[in-house]
Design a protein around this motif. Structure first.
Motif: not given
Length: 267
Positions: A4-6, A9-10, A13-15, A163-165
């Motif tokens: 989900a964090l990679n 798009e997800t 939307a969460r942000a 994004e999130v890594n």
């Protein structure tokens, strides 16, 4: 949780649902204003390097070519977003069960390739706003582990989450250079041991050689001699830390340069 964090798009939307600012997204419809950025949902899943995970498109033809490139590679429509011209930042966190126990923010000073790539030089900074955005997403997902939240600023300087890594990231050595206890605290959380008393991060600049040499030459070729001379000055400045070589632990640097020369000899 990692998937989900990679998935960009997800995360987008969460942000949005949490009120965290994100870039404008075009849902695959060609925008009227260029440049734009196009990228797959998760480039790492397809073995792409950092610089291969997106393209900056300045014309409709470039957008069309990049769109088809990523769709053929991933078998899904890529993400099309506005291009943000401002500074780039990262907020690194160590979390467990949705709570952040350690954090460190940094600003990207130079990058390679200079058209848009990973940090070749960065510096630690204090950004409570970026930490607050990162903590909100960590809390909402119940995340445990280490992660780096990437932000880019709009023309007015306001940040947007890109994004999130959720893994060890390229600028992780900055946690050591800034005299934090990130790595040891990670071990303590994993082993259910008491955390040491937190020590505030020091302000420090760190460069990756030889990538920063290449970045300096890239800025010179791009007509930005000031950034070339800044890279040269940082190389001569003993207070700028080396992100690869550490006299106390030389083995990683040996492996890095061996792999670098090995790749160079097989092109």
């Amino acid at each position: 949780m990692l998937d989900a964090l990679n998935d960009k798009e997800t995360v987008h939307a969460r942000a949005q649902s949490l009120g965290i600012p994100v870039p404008r997204q075009y849902d695959g419809v060609p925008p009227e204003r260029y440049p734009v950025v196009i990228k797959p949902h998760c480039g790492e899943s397809f073995g792409l390097t950092a610089s291969q995970r997106y393209r900056i498109c300045r014309t409709k033809d470039e957008l069309r070519a990049a769109f088809h490139h990523f769709k053929a590679l991933t078998n899904e429509d890529p993400i099309v977003q506005e291009y943000l011209p401002g500074a780039a930042y990262g907020c690194s966190v160590l979390a467990k069960d949705g709570a952040v126990y350690r954090s460190l923010c940094h600003r990207r000073v130079r990058e390679y390739p200079v058209s848009g790539g990973p940090s070749s030089c960065c510096e630690s900074v204090s950004r409570s706003d970026l930490l607050a955005f990162s903590e909100a997403l960590v809390r909402e997902t119940g995340f445990s582990g280490v992660a780096m939240f990437e932000f880019k600023c709009a023309a007015d300087g306001s940040p947007r989450l890109l994004e999130v890594n959720p893994r060890v990231w390229g600028t992780f050595p900055l946690t050591r250079a800034a005299k934090t206890d990130f790595a040891y605290s990670w071990f303590c959380l994993a082993a259910n041991l008491p955390l040491p008393e937190e020590v505030p991060a020091q302000h420090v600049k760190m460069a990756y050689y030889p990538a920063d040499f290449a970045a300096g030459l890239g800025y010179l070729k791009a007509g930005q001699p000031g950034r070339f001379f800044a890279a040269a000055a940082d190389f001569l400045n003993p207070r700028v830390k080396n992100g690869i070589a550490d006299p106390k632990d030389p083995a990683p640097a040996r492996v890095y340069f061996r792999n670098l020369f090995h790749r160079g000899g097989h092109k």
